[in-house]
Write a protein that holds these residues in place. Structure first.
Motif, short mmCIF file in Angstrom:
data_model
loop_
_atom_site.label_atom_id
_atom_site.label_comp_id
_atom_site.label_asym_id
_atom_site.label_seq_id
_atom_site.Cartn_x
_atom_site.Cartn_y
_atom_site.Cartn_z
N ARG A 114 -7.32 127.68 111.71
CA ARG A 114 -7.56 129.09 112.02
C ARG A 114 -6.75 130.03 111.12
NH1 ARG A 114 -6.45 129.94 118.14
NH2 ARG A 114 -7.19 132.04 117.59
N SER A 115 -5.92 129.46 110.27
CA SER A 115 -5.09 130.28 109.37
C SER A 115 -4.80 129.52 108.08
CB SER A 115 -3.77 130.65 110.04
OG SER A 115 -2.86 131.19 109.10
N ARG A 116 -5.22 130.09 106.96
CA ARG A 116 -4.94 129.45 105.68
C ARG A 116 -3.51 129.67 105.23
NH1 ARG A 116 -8.43 126.33 106.84
NH2 ARG A 116 -10.01 125.56 105.38
N LEU A 117 -2.74 130.48 105.94
CA LEU A 117 -1.33 130.66 105.58
C LEU A 117 -0.55 129.38 105.83
CD1 LEU A 117 1.12 132.38 104.74
CD2 LEU A 117 1.28 133.16 107.12
N VAL A 118 -0.79 128.71 106.96
CA VAL A 118 -0.06 127.48 107.28
C VAL A 118 -0.83 126.24 106.84
CG1 VAL A 118 1.21 128.52 109.19
CG2 VAL A 118 -1.02 127.49 109.64
N HIS A 119 -1.88 126.45 106.12
CA HIS A 119 -2.67 125.37 105.51
C HIS A 119 -1.96 124.95 104.22
CE1 HIS A 119 -6.20 123.85 103.16
NE2 HIS A 119 -6.63 123.47 104.34
N GLY A 120 -2.26 123.76 103.74
CA GLY A 120 -1.60 123.28 102.52
C GLY A 120 -1.71 124.25 101.36
N ALA A 121 -2.90 124.81 101.15
CA ALA A 121 -3.09 125.74 100.03
C ALA A 121 -2.23 126.97 100.18
CB ALA A 121 -4.57 126.12 99.94
N GLY A 122 -2.11 127.48 101.41
CA GLY A 122 -1.30 128.67 101.64
C GLY A 122 0.18 128.42 101.46
N ILE A 123 0.68 127.30 101.97
CA ILE A 123 2.11 126.99 101.86
C ILE A 123 2.52 126.84 100.39
CG2 ILE A 123 3.87 125.23 102.31
CD1 ILE A 123 3.27 126.91 104.76
N VAL A 124 1.75 126.08 99.63
CA VAL A 124 2.10 125.85 98.22
C VAL A 124 1.97 127.14 97.43
CG1 VAL A 124 1.53 124.57 96.12
CG2 VAL A 124 1.44 123.41 98.34
N SER A 125 0.89 127.90 97.66
CA SER A 125 0.68 129.15 96.92
C SER A 125 1.76 130.19 97.24
CB SER A 125 -0.70 129.74 97.26
OG SER A 125 -1.72 128.86 96.85
N MET A 126 2.13 130.30 98.51
CA MET A 126 3.18 131.25 98.88
C MET A 126 4.54 130.79 98.35
SD MET A 126 1.92 133.89 100.30
CE MET A 126 3.26 134.68 101.21
N GLY A 127 4.68 129.52 98.07
CA GLY A 127 5.90 129.05 97.40
C GLY A 127 6.03 129.62 96.01
N PHE A 128 4.89 129.74 95.29
CA PHE A 128 4.92 130.36 93.97
C PHE A 128 5.24 131.85 94.06
CE2 PHE A 128 2.15 126.65 92.88
CZ PHE A 128 2.96 126.11 91.90
N VAL A 129 4.75 132.50 95.13
CA VAL A 129 5.09 133.91 95.33
C VAL A 129 6.59 134.05 95.57
CG1 VAL A 129 4.75 135.91 96.85
CG2 VAL A 129 2.79 134.46 96.22
N MET A 130 7.18 133.14 96.33
CA MET A 130 8.63 133.14 96.54
C MET A 130 9.37 133.11 95.20
SD MET A 130 10.96 130.22 98.44
CE MET A 130 10.64 128.99 97.14
#
Length: 383
Positions: free
Chosen positions: A281-297
Motif C-alpha cells: 500500500r506504500s512504495r515508500l517502505v517498498h524495496g524500491a522506495g527504501i533504496v531510492s530514498m537512501g540516495f536522496v539521503m
C-alpha cells in the motif's frame, strides 16, 4: 596411506534403512582429484543430459580458497562422493554398534586414469574441492561421506536430493553475521558490517526503523532486510556514510547510526501516512522506495556538507520540498519523456530502482537544492 596403487583410509561404515551403506572418512583434500571426478552437466548430442554437476563458479571458488589460506580455516560440512564397485571396505576387529563398524576403505589409484575412469564421482562439494585444489597450502584434510552407486542415474538422484534441501535463508545468515568474528568468504565479509548497522536500526529503542525491518527473527517487520542492506551498502561505498569509514571498511558506528536515525526519522515525519503502511500500500517502505530514498539521503548530506551536524530540521526541510513530487500511495509518477507509472507499478528491480532514484535525485537537485542556492544568492545580492 598409499599402498600398491591404492589409498587405504580409516573409515566408518554406516548402515541406513534397508541395507543402504554409507562410508564416513577423512582425506587430504589435495588428493581428492586423483580418484574423484566431477561429472559436469552437458547435452553432448543436443538432447539428453549427460552428467549432473554445474560448472565451476570461479568467484565462489576464489572466496573459499582465500578462506582456506587464512590463519585458522574450518570446513565442517562433508563432501559427498559416489563410489563404484572397485572401492572396497575391510572391517576391523573393533567392537561395533548395531548400525556401524570401523574398518578401512581401499580406493584404487592410477595416475593414467581419465576423468571417466576414476572410481569416485563428486555429488556435493565441487566448489570446495576446487578451492582446496587451487589453495596455496601443502594439504587440507576434509571430511567425506560416500556411498556406492550402481549407475550414473543413482548418482544424479542423490545429487538432486542433496542439493534440493532448503538452505539457510540469506536473511538468517545476514542476521547472524554481526555475531561472528572469524574470517569469512568475501561476500559474507562484505556484508558483516552493514548487517550490524541494520540490526542496530532494527532494535535500538531510538531508531525510527525499530522492529520495522523484516528478518528471520522479526517476521512482523514490513521493510525487507535486503533493501535496507542495499541502502546502507550504497551509502558506505560512496555516499553519506563513507565519511565515517575507517581503513578496514568499518568505521565510526555511532556516527553512522546517528546520521541514519536522524534522516529516517525525518522521512517518517514528512511522509507519515506512507511510512505507516505496508509495502503493498506504500512504495515508500517498498524495496524500491527504501533504496531510492537512501540516495536522496546521500544527496542531502552532500548539500549540507559544510554543516558541523545535519539536524532533523535540515532533513525535514529538504524532504518537505520533495513532497509534491512523490506518489508513494496513489496517483502516477511522471518521469518525463512521456514515461509515467502508476504508484504501485514500481517494482523492486534494478531498472525500476534506477528509474525512481534518478527521478527523485533530479527533483531534489532542481527544485530544492538549486532553488535554495538561488534564493540565497538573491538575498545576498539585495543587501
Amino acid at each position: 596411506m598409499m599402498k600398491h596403487n591404492e589409498l587405504v583410509l580409516p573409515a566408518v561404515e554406516v548402515t541406513q534403512g534397508e541395507g543402504r551403506i554409507l562410508y564416513s572418512f577423512a582425506v587430504d583434500g589435495k588428493m581428492l582429484p586423483q580418484f574423484a571426478a566431477i561429472s559436469r552437466i552437458s547435452r553432448p548430442d543436443g538432447t539428453d543430459v549427460d552428467g549432473y554437476q554445474r560448472p565451476e563458479v570461479l568467484s565462489h571458488i576464489s572466496g573459499i580458497r582465500k578462506y582456506i589460506e587464512s590463519e585458522a580455516p574450518l570446513i565442517p560440512n562433508a563432501v559427498v562422493l559416489a563410489f563404484d564397485q572397485r572401492v572396497s571396505f575391510t572391517p576391523s576387529n573393533s567392537k561395533n554398534s548395531s548400525f556401524s563398524r570401523l574398518g578401512h576403505l581401499r580406493i584404487p589409484l592410477q595416475s593414467s586414469w581419465t576423468e571417466q575412469e576414476k572410481p569416485a564421482w563428486v555429488v556435493d562439494g565441487q566448489q570446495r574441492i576446487a578451492a582446496i585444489r587451487e589453495a596455496r597450502i601443502g594439504s587440507f584434510p576434509i571430511c567425506v561421506t560416500a556411498f556406492k552407486a550402481e549407475s550414473v542415474q543413482e548418482q544424479r538422484e542423490q545429487f538432486i536430493l542433496v542439493n534440493s534441501a532448503k538452505p539457510l535463508s540469506k536473511g538468517l545468515i545476514y542476521e547472524l553475521l554481526p555475531t561472528t568474528q572469524m574470517l569469512l568468504p568475501d561476500m559474507l565479509e562484505k556484508r558483516r558490517f552493514p548487517s550490524m548497522l541494520l540490526n542496530r536500526l532494527n532494535y535500538d529503542p531510538d531508531s525510527p526503523l525499530r522492529l520495522k525491518i523484516k528478518t528471520a527473527t522479526n517476521q512482523e517487520g514490513v521493510v525487507q532486510d535486503n533493501s535496507v542492506l542495499k541502502m546502507i551498502e550504497h551509502s558506505l561505498s560512496d555516499g553519506a556514510l563513507y565519511q565515517y569509514r575507517g581503513p578496514n571498511g568499518e568505521g565510526d558506528v555511532e556516527a553512522m547510526l546517528l546520521l541514519l536515525k536522524t534522516y529516517w526519522s525525518a522521512v517518517a515525519l514528512v511522509f507519515r501516512d506512507a511510512w505507516e503502511l505496508p509495502p503493498n500500500r506504500s512504495r515508500l517502505v517498498h524495496g524500491a522506495g527504501i533504496v531510492s530514498m537512501g540516495f536522496v539521503m546521500d544527496a542531502i548530506v552532500d548539500r549540507h556538507h559544510d554543516e558541523q551536524f545535519i539536524t532533523l530540521d535540515h532533513y525535514r526541510a529538504d524532504l518537505k520540498g520533495m513532497e509534491r513530487f512523490c506518489r508513494w500511495t496513489n496517483g502516477f509518477w511522471d518521469f518525463g519523456g512521456n514515461v509515467t507509472r502508476k504508484w504501485n507499478e514500481i517494482q523492486n528491480t534494478t531498472k525500476d530502482i534506477r528509474l525512481l532514484a534518478n527521478y527523485l535525485l533530479l527533483q531534489y537537485r532542481t527544485s530544492v537544492w538549486s532553488r535554495s542556492e538561488s534564493n540565497a544568492t538573491g538575498v545576498t545580492g539585495s543587501r
